[in-house]
Design a protein around this motif. Structure first.
Motif, PDB file in Angstrom:
ATOM      1  N   ALA A   1      37.866 -40.217 -29.745  1.00 15.67           N
ATOM      2  CA  ALA A   1      37.433 -41.611 -29.881  1.00 15.67           C
ATOM      3  C   ALA A   1      38.206 -42.303 -30.993  1.00 15.67           C
ATOM      4  CB  ALA A   1      35.932 -41.672 -30.166  1.00 15.67           C
ATOM      5  N   GLY A   2      39.367 -41.748 -31.342  1.00 15.43           N
ATOM      6  CA  GLY A   2      40.145 -42.333 -32.431  1.00 15.43           C
ATOM      7  C   GLY A   2      39.608 -41.879 -33.779  1.00 15.43           C
ATOM      8  N   SER A   3      39.873 -42.651 -34.808  1.00 14.02           N
ATOM      9  CA  SER A   3      39.419 -42.287 -36.153  1.00 14.02           C
ATOM     10  C   SER A   3      37.895 -42.252 -36.200  1.00 14.02           C
ATOM     11  CB  SER A   3      39.936 -43.298 -37.182  1.00 14.02           C
ATOM     12  OG  SER A   3      41.342 -43.265 -37.251  1.00 14.02           O
ATOM     13  N   VAL A   4      37.352 -41.178 -36.744  1.00 20.04           N
ATOM     14  CA  VAL A   4      35.898 -41.022 -36.808  1.00 20.04           C
ATOM     15  C   VAL A   4      35.315 -41.748 -38.014  1.00 20.04           C
ATOM     16  CG1 VAL A   4      34.009 -39.366 -37.053  1.00 20.04           C
ATOM     17  CG2 VAL A   4      35.975 -38.823 -35.597  1.00 20.04           C
ATOM     18  N   PHE A   5      35.986 -41.629 -39.177  1.00 20.28           N
ATOM     19  CA  PHE A   5      35.450 -42.192 -40.412  1.00 20.28           C
ATOM     20  C   PHE A   5      36.324 -43.322 -40.952  1.00 20.28           C
ATOM     21  CE2 PHE A   5      34.005 -37.721 -40.442  1.00 20.28           C
ATOM     22  CZ  PHE A   5      32.629 -37.935 -40.479  1.00 20.28           C
TER      23      PHE A   5
ATOM     24  N   PHE B   1      40.551 -37.225 -36.625  1.00 18.54           N
ATOM     25  CA  PHE B   1      40.361 -37.306 -35.179  1.00 18.54           C
ATOM     26  C   PHE B   1      39.612 -36.056 -34.737  1.00 18.54           C
ATOM     27  CE2 PHE B   1      43.496 -40.433 -35.767  1.00 18.54           C
ATOM     28  CZ  PHE B   1      43.614 -41.208 -34.625  1.00 18.54           C
ATOM     29  N   PHE B   2      38.491 -36.251 -34.070  1.00 17.63           N
ATOM     30  CA  PHE B   2      37.725 -35.136 -33.528  1.00 17.63           C
ATOM     31  C   PHE B   2      37.930 -35.136 -32.019  1.00 17.63           C
ATOM     32  CE2 PHE B   2      34.298 -35.211 -37.117  1.00 17.63           C
ATOM     33  CZ  PHE B   2      35.306 -35.097 -38.059  1.00 17.63           C
ATOM     34  N   VAL B   3      38.343 -34.011 -31.483  1.00 17.57           N
ATOM     35  CA  VAL B   3      38.729 -33.973 -30.074  1.00 17.57           C
ATOM     36  C   VAL B   3      37.777 -33.104 -29.263  1.00 17.57           C
ATOM     37  CG1 VAL B   3      41.154 -34.354 -30.635  1.00 17.57           C
ATOM     38  CG2 VAL B   3      40.302 -32.015 -30.425  1.00 17.57           C
ATOM     39  N   ASN B   4      37.708 -33.418 -27.994  1.00 17.33           N
ATOM     40  CA  ASN B   4      36.979 -32.597 -27.035  1.00 17.33           C
ATOM     41  C   ASN B   4      37.949 -31.520 -26.567  1.00 17.33           C
ATOM     42  OD1 ASN B   4      35.737 -31.437 -24.821  1.00 17.33           O
ATOM     43  ND2 ASN B   4      35.072 -33.374 -23.918  1.00 17.33           N
TER      44      ASN B   4
END
Length: 203
Positions: free
Chosen positions: A112-116, A152-155
């Motif tokens: 979802a792009g940058s998380v923070f 970036f948090f990825v699935n």
């Protein structure tokens, strides 16, 4: 398309997934540019079905924030008019940004792009803090902190929303324990059975 036609101001947006309305709502930005820099006017639709045109002079934007986030009667951002300038270097600049993004972000992976949001007045980005905390590659179920860019948090396969939420909470806790910095989400949460967005799940 804008840069191809020699118009400058939106080069940063190349490669960012999303919509024009979403960019205005979040005041999306990168590489020293942001949406608010070139907004001329925004057309919105209220929950009562009324159409309104809001001009830039009446809109107060901030880092990843806009007045639309506080509008209780906002149903949709229907259109955004941008004020762009002609520039012979627009296309070259956008291609440079795209190449930089491909080399430093997990382009092509599910995220979802940058998380923070980047902490203010610290001189260090959220991604750097997460990286320094040794959290690259950390997983919760199918959700993983990217090895390319830590913000970036990825699935990684079969991530559930619960996996991703737990990973976000874990990273926030670990960064706070190590550096005393409370990271704040840039992503917005959509709550089941609710018709609103909240930028901070803890509230």
């Amino acid at each position: 398309m804008c840069s191809i036609k020699g118009l400058t101001g939106l080069e940063f947006a190349g490669g960012i997934p999303g919509t024009v309305g979403g960019a205005a709502y979040m005041n999306a930005g990168a590489n020293g540019q942001e949406t608010a820099d070139v907004v001329d006017s925004v057309e919105i639709v209220t929950t009562e079905g009324q159409c309104q045109t809001l001009h830039r002079v009446d809109l107060s934007f901030g880092y990843r924030s806009s007045p639309f986030q506080d509008m209780q009667d906002l149903a949709a951002i229907a259109a955004v008019t941008f004020r762009l300038r002609h520039s012979e270097s627009a296309r070259r600049k956008q291609l440079e940004y795209l190449e930089r993004r491909r080399s430093s972000q997990p382009v092509g992976e599910k995220s979802a792009g940058s998380v923070f949001r980047n902490p203010s007045n610290l001189g260090v980005s959220a991604g750097e803090l997460i990286d320094r905390a040794g959290l690259k590659g950390v997983r919760v179920g199918g959700a993983m902190v990217s090895n390319i860019h830590a913000n970036f948090f990825v699935n990684s396969g079969e991530s559930t929303s619960r996996d991703m939420l737990q990973l976000i909470s874990l990273v926030k806790e670990m960064v706070y324990q190590k550096f005393g910095v409370q990271l704040k989400e840039e992503v917005l949460y959509v709550y089941p059975h609710c018709n609103y967005l909240n930028p901070n799940r803890d509230k």
